[in-house]
Design a protein around this motif. Structure first.
Motif, short mmCIF file in Angstrom:
data_model
loop_
_atom_site.label_atom_id
_atom_site.label_comp_id
_atom_site.label_asym_id
_atom_site.label_seq_id
_atom_site.Cartn_x
_atom_site.Cartn_y
_atom_site.Cartn_z
N ASP A 106 -6.05 -3.44 7.35
CA ASP A 106 -5.51 -3.12 8.67
C ASP A 106 -4.35 -2.13 8.61
O ASP A 106 -3.89 -1.63 9.65
N VAL A 107 -3.84 -1.85 7.41
CA VAL A 107 -2.70 -0.93 7.28
C VAL A 107 -3.12 0.46 7.74
O VAL A 107 -4.14 1.01 7.31
N SER A 108 -2.32 1.06 8.62
CA SER A 108 -2.66 2.35 9.21
C SER A 108 -1.78 3.46 8.63
O SER A 108 -0.79 3.22 7.94
N VAL A 109 -2.15 4.70 8.95
CA VAL A 109 -1.36 5.86 8.54
C VAL A 109 0.06 5.74 9.10
O VAL A 109 1.04 6.04 8.41
N GLU A 110 0.16 5.27 10.33
CA GLU A 110 1.48 5.12 10.96
C GLU A 110 2.30 4.05 10.25
O GLU A 110 3.52 4.18 10.11
N ASP A 111 1.64 2.99 9.80
CA ASP A 111 2.34 1.92 9.08
C ASP A 111 2.98 2.46 7.80
O ASP A 111 4.10 2.10 7.45
N ILE A 112 2.26 3.33 7.09
CA ILE A 112 2.76 3.88 5.83
C ILE A 112 4.07 4.63 6.07
O ILE A 112 5.08 4.41 5.37
N GLN A 113 4.08 5.50 7.07
CA GLN A 113 5.28 6.30 7.33
C GLN A 113 6.43 5.42 7.81
O GLN A 113 7.58 5.60 7.41
N ILE B 140 0.83 -1.20 0.00
CA ILE B 140 0.00 0.00 0.00
C ILE B 140 0.87 1.26 0.00
O ILE B 140 0.54 2.25 -0.65
N THR B 141 1.98 1.22 0.70
CA THR B 141 2.89 2.37 0.72
C THR B 141 3.40 2.68 -0.68
O THR B 141 3.39 3.83 -1.13
N ALA C 270 -5.87 10.41 5.34
CA ALA C 270 -6.66 9.23 5.68
C ALA C 270 -7.55 8.79 4.52
O ALA C 270 -7.72 7.59 4.26
N GLN C 271 -8.15 9.76 3.80
CA GLN C 271 -9.01 9.41 2.68
C GLN C 271 -8.20 8.81 1.54
O GLN C 271 -8.64 7.86 0.87
N LEU C 272 -7.00 9.35 1.32
CA LEU C 272 -6.13 8.81 0.27
C LEU C 272 -5.75 7.36 0.59
O LEU C 272 -5.72 6.50 -0.30
N LEU C 273 -5.45 7.10 1.85
CA LEU C 273 -5.13 5.74 2.26
C LEU C 273 -6.33 4.82 2.04
O LEU C 273 -6.17 3.69 1.53
N LYS C 274 -7.51 5.30 2.38
CA LYS C 274 -8.72 4.49 2.19
C LYS C 274 -8.94 4.18 0.71
O LYS C 274 -9.26 3.04 0.33
N ASP C 275 -8.73 5.19 -0.14
CA ASP C 275 -8.91 5.00 -1.58
C ASP C 275 -7.88 4.02 -2.15
O ASP C 275 -8.20 3.20 -3.02
N ALA C 276 -6.66 4.12 -1.66
CA ALA C 276 -5.60 3.22 -2.13
C ALA C 276 -5.93 1.78 -1.78
O ALA C 276 -5.72 0.86 -2.59
#
Length: 691
Positions: free
Chosen positions: A425-432, A302-303, A375-381
């Motif tokens: 389950d991937v979170s914003v913190e996981d991406i960074q 996802i990242t 957060a919305q970009l993560l959801k869309d991805a």
């Protein structure tokens, strides 16, 4: 009566549909977005397995939805470097699947076509599919092709010639060079992933070498056969034992895969000079050790998707949509169970913006490392990834690959049934966190393959250290671009020499109009290229079989194509072309520069470049005769670059003015030769032609 009945039926059906539509609309509140449906449940059947005495491991998944079956054969040998005989695997792989020792190549392919089946092979395995009613025969053919391939020295020589021709075609391809150099620098030329094929290594391979490579490497010891479709397990087991039992083991291939090169100690540009390249190929990369079994795997997917997975990615939105540097910018984060994978962000950009594209791409890599993703970009991805994952399950090859992945990567049996949950389950913190782990901002190789004469000066201004390499990843010195010209030679003197060569200033000054026609055969049609010229004006028309297909009209006020106006910035560049001879206009263009002396058709020629915002010109003039011998027109718009190249030959005299009797160019990969039909001076052209 029947007609009336049909009419009444249609009316009833229409009103029924109308009522249903009204009813449906009445129940929908269009002020609110629709509620998302339930998360799709992923169900991947666990294959039934057995192993033949020769080591072939078989997995069978019964699926009776459609009367089809597919067979995926995978030779899972560890990657091996072939050194001085690099390319041997391509040579032998291209010969597989084209007949057997008992069936000729033509008969084999004809039967596959007759069955409406597919069957193809390479050195790492093969794939076959057919209707289930032909499953026994297609499996028999697949086994015969794997065990008893038709390998002849004549076919070997044909494949060798094809491969050598492909290498020649790729000699100046920035894509091919960038791929070769990128892998060689990242992994090392002695690593299986970093070695490359050359004319020398291909010529080192004999027919005997190829046969020995097949015998050693294409065997059942490390082979998997995945069967998916409308089959019965017991029946297919008998068939496989029958057809594959005679496949003999070879020596078990066991060797250690070497470690790739370490990442560079500091971010640097690795530059490869390709003179004449109209675009730069960028690859920002570092090595990673990422495996499918790692906890970070799903977050890493996802990242990468957010950074450069498509049109919604950071890279694409910046380099394409915001700045228009490129047609597309993407990234890839690989995984490899041998610990040799790469992260890479790639784009092909115009020469003029190469340095800016590097800076902006680095900015986006730093952004995903330092700023929390929206957060919305993560959801869309996630939604996009989930959709692609579910759609991929419709393909038998995908299901076969998933079954193999579980086996080969020591994954848990529920790896794919829980796949979507792990993605969600991937979170914003996981991406960074993952971005900082796998995108090495301080240890990046920025591989740039392009025209150094046009891009290096600005690349140096970025302040990023630059190392220089040749097209085969060997370190080299910084290229020198100073052109040693005879005293008094410059762009204007070359243009004047051309005017003298075609007839002289007095003859040219006496011309009011020019009409020239060229004829060629292309794609089964007769093509006529007609040019009408007057002072400051040019009308070019292409006729195909007598019909006008395209007309470009150029004046000092406008440029149109088929009566449609072209963009203003394009018009400004193309005004130079409007007139009797372009060189007369270029005499007053201070931006025209001699950038090199290059060989054209075996003769030295001055290379004169005329930059433009959209349309750039490159002309070549014979050093000895002064005649123009090649034209290159490069158009760069909306991130895309296209070049049209024409070689001019065999000048002939018409009323004291010389015109090239032959114009050779490539269109859609086909060489097209135009022959001069006629050239008229001061007749056949009027002002009315340019209205």
């Amino acid at each position: 009566m029947k007609t009336a009945l049909k009419m009444n039926t249609k009316i009833v059906a229409f009103f029924a549909l109308f009522i249903l539509t009204v009813s449906a609309n009445a129940q929908i509140d269009r002020s609110k977005p629709p509620v998302a449906g339930p998360e799709p449940e992923i169900s991947i059947d666990k294959p039934e397995e057995f192993t033949l005495k020769n080591g072939l491991k078989v997995m069978v998944v019964e699926n009776h939805k459609l009367p089809k079956v597919s067979y995926s054969l995978r030779i899972d040998n560890p990657p091996i470097a072939t050194g001085k005989k690099a390319g041997i695997e391509s040579l032998i792989g291209s010969m597989l699947g084209n007949g057997t020792t008992s069936i000729s190549k033509d008969e084999f392919n004809e039967e596959i076509d007759f069955l409406g089946a597919n069957l193809n092979f390479g050195i790492t395995g093969g794939f076959a599919s057919s209707l289930s009613k032909y499953s026994d025969r297609i499996l028999e053919l697949m086994a015969d092709a794997a065990i008893n391939p038709l390998l002849t020295e004549e076919e070997f020589e044909k494949e060798k010639t094809k491969l050598l021709e492909g290498l020649k075609a790729d000699a100046k391809s920035t894509d091919a060079i960038a791929s070769r150099v990128g892998y060689a620098l990242s992994f090392g030329t002695k690593h299986p992933y970093g070695e490359y094929v050359t004319e020398e290594t291909i010529n080192n391979v004999s027919f005997g070498d190829a046969l020995a490579f097949y015998e050693k490497n294409f065997n059942p010891e490390n082979a998997y056969l995945v069967v998916i479709g409308d089959v019965d397990y017991k029946t297919v087991k008998k068939q496989i034992k029958k057809y594959f039992k005679d496949w003999k083991k070879s020596v078990d291939i066991k060797h250690t895969v070497p470690k790739p090169n370490p990442n560079v100690q500091y971010t640097q540009i690795n530059f490869v000079n390709v003179p004449g390249a109209t675009q730069s190929n960028l690859s920002i990369t570092n090595n990673v050790d990422l495996k499918m079994s790692d906890e970070d795997y799903h977050a890493a997917l996802i990242t990468n998707n957010i950074l450069g997975g498509g049109g919604e990615g950071y890279l694409f939105k910046n380099l394409r949509e915001e700045h228009g540097y490129t047609y597309g910018a993407y990234s890839n984060l690989g995984n490899d169970r041998y610990g040799a994978a790469r992260f890479s962000a790639t784009a092909k950009v115009r020469n003029a913006v190469t340095d800016s594209a590097v800076v902006e791409a680095l900015k986006e890599i730093n952004r995903i490392r330092t700023e929390p993703v929206d957060a919305q970009l993560l959801k869309d991805a996630k939604a996009k990834y989930v959709g692609n994952f579910v759609m991929a399950l419709e393909r038998p090859q995908t299901v076969a690959n998933y079954a193999l992945n579980i086996e080969l990567n020591n994954l848990p049996e529920d790896f794919y049934t829980t796949y979507l949950q792990k993605i969600n389950d991937v979170s914003v913190e996981d991406i960074q966190r993952v971005a900082n782990k796998y995108f090495k901002a301080d240890n990046l190789r920025i591989v740039v393959v392009g025209n150094g004469a046009e891009v290096l000066e600005n690349l140096e201004k970025t302040g990023i250290p630059i190392m220089y390499y040749d097209t085969y990843a060997n370190p080299t010195e910084k290229p020198k671009f100073e052109v040693k010209l005879p005293e008094g030679v410059n762009a204007k003197s070359v243009f004047n020499a051309y005017i003298d060569a075609i007839g002289g200033k007095e003859k040219v000054a006496a011309i009011n109009s020019i009409l020239v026609k060229y004829e060629a055969s292309a794609m089964g049609a007769t093509v006529i290229s007609e040019e009408k010229k007057m002072d400051g004006k040019l009308k070019q028309t292409i006729f195909m079989n007598g019909n006008a297909m395209m007309t470009v009209l150029t004046t000092q006020e406008k440029v149109t194509m088929n009566n449609n106006p072209l963009p203003e910035n394009m018009v400004n560049d193309m005004k130079t072309l409007g007139g009797l001879f372009t060189e007369l206009n270029l005499l007053n263009n201070d931006s025209a520069k001699i950038t090199a002396i290059e060989s054209v058709e075996g003769r030295d020629a001055y290379k004169v470049q005329v930059p433009g915002e959209v349309v750039s010109l490159t002309y070549y003039y014979d050093v000895e005769t002064g005649l123009k011998v090649k034209e290159v027109q490069t158009t760069s718009m909306q991130g895309q670059t296209q070049s049209q190249e024409v070689v001019l030959k065999d000048y002939k005299d018409f009323e004291g003015i010389k015109f090239p009797a032959t114009r050779e160019g490539t269109q859609m990969g086909q060489l097209v030769v135009y022959k001069l039909l006629e050239a008229k001076l001061n007749e056949g052209v009027s002002d009315a032609d340019f209205n």
